[in-house]
Design an enzyme around this catalytic site. Structure first.
Site, PDB file in Angstrom:
ATOM      1  CB  THR A   1       2.193  -1.081   3.697  1.00 56.77           C
ATOM      2  OG1 THR A   1       2.310  -1.910   2.529  1.00 56.77           O
ATOM      3  CG2 THR A   1       3.574  -0.811   4.244  1.00 56.77           C
TER       4      THR A   1
ATOM      5  N   GLY B   1      -9.156  -5.248   2.883  1.00 56.92           N
ATOM      6  CA  GLY B   1      -7.907  -5.354   3.632  1.00 56.92           C
ATOM      7  C   GLY B   1      -7.861  -4.312   4.738  1.00 56.92           C
ATOM      8  CG  ASP B   2      -4.030  -3.059   6.239  1.00 60.00           C
ATOM      9  OD1 ASP B   2      -3.897  -3.696   5.178  1.00 60.00           O
ATOM     10  OD2 ASP B   2      -3.244  -2.158   6.573  1.00 60.00           O
TER      11      ASP B   2
ATOM     12  CB  THR C   1      -0.892  -0.007   1.258  1.00 57.84           C
ATOM     13  OG1 THR C   1      -1.654  -1.205   1.255  1.00 57.84           O
ATOM     14  CG2 THR C   1      -1.816   1.189   1.282  1.00 57.84           C
TER      15      THR C   1
END
Lengths: 297, 297
Positions: B200, B179-180, B149
């Site tokens: 990330t 995702g996060d 990311t």
């Protein structure tokens, strides 16, 4: 105590009774919290969960749910799931996937269908009637217009702590809206070495402070469950008032690894609790000067 | 220092240069972090963000993005957004909504279209070729198969801290996977009274420890950015190894309200940083005995 369970809102009382029976008989925490969520999901009289849940802006019912296993920190979550009976049980299945544990929108339904989960139209005549009435008023969203999440955290005789949550999310929400409930650390958390926590209220506020994670972190640092839940809620409440002048409703339940409960809330908040040697009780938490007072109903 | 900015991976270097220029001239943190994300989103050579991002299991590119304003704690986030140029700028717009700040799936695209955001097919021939090759191998997902990311946290001359993130998520992800990155407290956080953070790595791991929120919480408790980032990453790394025997890659950047940076990572992790009086530099963070060592490239 050997086991304990806590659930959010008056609607969790029956679920806490079912969970307590499971835990008393030696059942595991996962089974207990899922039994609690299922009780809410299948009851059409609870208007913010499962069958008869509050419709979104377009009159469709989309459900959110999550499950976390405190032994492994594995979790599963679904957001915006339409047409299935139990978001919490689908979340439970998702926790065992190697990745893709959190699915939102049509992808969540595809997973649920592929894994044989029971399909169900969760729109009820009663739910739709409330929606029609509110839609006609076209009023702006206000706090607690039906975004009560049913949440359970339980500790079993083996020392495992699990948390599960289920909700139809914010009433009149936009298509695709994700609230705090399926968001790890915000709507739910569990770590058997610490305890578990779950939140209900205005998800957009709760997500600004990772409330469930924070309560567990504070317990790990040595705070009691009541101290941890209160510090998490009131720290965010104060910060938001300081920064923006207001804070919308948030309530947080937690359980430590011994089974002691804690509640923090900035509104009147009923909850249910049971533990070894204590029958299920419905209690009321209410805010008082930046603390939370617990009293009998 | 009056301003500072940090970004994840080598690919953030150009973005940090652009952000630094904005901040040096007196521009605001929001403008800086969005300029950084846009740089990544528009570069087809960065295969995990925006144009040319890694396709999902079905060969489609779905993007996640988020923005958080540390002055107000308001945030916006999108997950599974298909067909738009800039998830981070759509997230920025979403932060101003009264509710529904986090949208996933088709609902995110409906919002983006209704608000006039630029549409773009992010699938490139190169991205598709990589996908085809991997698909044929049908191998299981392994760590860092393209889930890097791009994240920026910046502090401006007014003392405002903002964080923005953008990613195509896990390579070969399932349809609907969240995702996060768009998850508050996990992939991003910012509070101008404390600082900001972003993560990330393997999102499914990062979400087990609310890493970005935790780093900010630890800074608020008095830890330095390096101490905070390291404690957040290594606490979760140790806990997961203790519980499950393994922990997948996770990297965390943070910035305190003074503009000092911190990085915690359990893998080799390049990042870029600039501040008042210091030209943008690319640095390398590497794990060493449960700590993180920073060195020049």
């Amino acid at each position: 105590m050997k086991w304990a369970v806590i659930g959010t809102w008056k609607m969790a009382y029956d679920g806490v009774c079912k969970a307590a029976e499971i835990l008393e008989k030696g059942g595991i925490a996962a089974e207990a919290v899922l039994a609690g969520c299922s009780d809410g999901e299948d009851n059409p009289n609870y208007h913010s969960v499962g069958l008869g849940g509050r419709p979104d802006r377009n009159g469709r019912v989309f459900l959110d749910g999550a499950f976390m296993d405190g032994d492994t920190l594995r979790f599963g979550a679904v957001a915006g799931l339409e047409g299935f009976r139990s978001p919490s049980r689908i979340a439970y299945a998702l926790k065992d996937e190697d990745a893709n544990n959190f699915l939102a929108g049509p992808g969540a339904a595809i997973y649920a269908r592929a894994h044989g989960f029971e399909e169900r139209d969760n729109v009820t005549a009663e739910g739709l009637a409330i929606w029609q009435k509110e839609k006609d008023r076209l009023r702006s969203l206000s706090a607690y217009d039906g975004h009560d999440t049913i949440c359970f955290t339980a500790k079993d005789r083996h020392g495992t702590v699990c948390t599960a949550v289920s909700t139809s999310g914010l009433f009149m929400k936009e298509y695709g809206r994700v609230g705090d409930s399926p968001v790890a650390g915000c709507g739910f958390y569990a770590d058997s070495l610490i305890g578990g926590a779950a939140a209900t209220g205005m998800g957009e506020e709760i997500m600004k402070g990772s409330l469930s994670f924070l309560a567990c972190h504070l317990m790990e640092e040595g705070k009691s469950p009541m101290e941890a839940a209160n510090e998490a809620v009131w720290r965010l409440d104060r910060r938001l008032r300081q920064k923006t002048g207001s804070c919308r409703p948030m309530s947080l339940i937690c359980l430590d690894k011994e089974g002691n409960y804690g509640v923090g809330t900035n509104i009147l908040f009923p909850f249910a609790y049971a533990c070894e040697g204590q029958k299920p009780v419905l209690l009321i938490a209410e805010p008082a000067d930046g603390k939370t007072i617990i009293r009998n109903v």
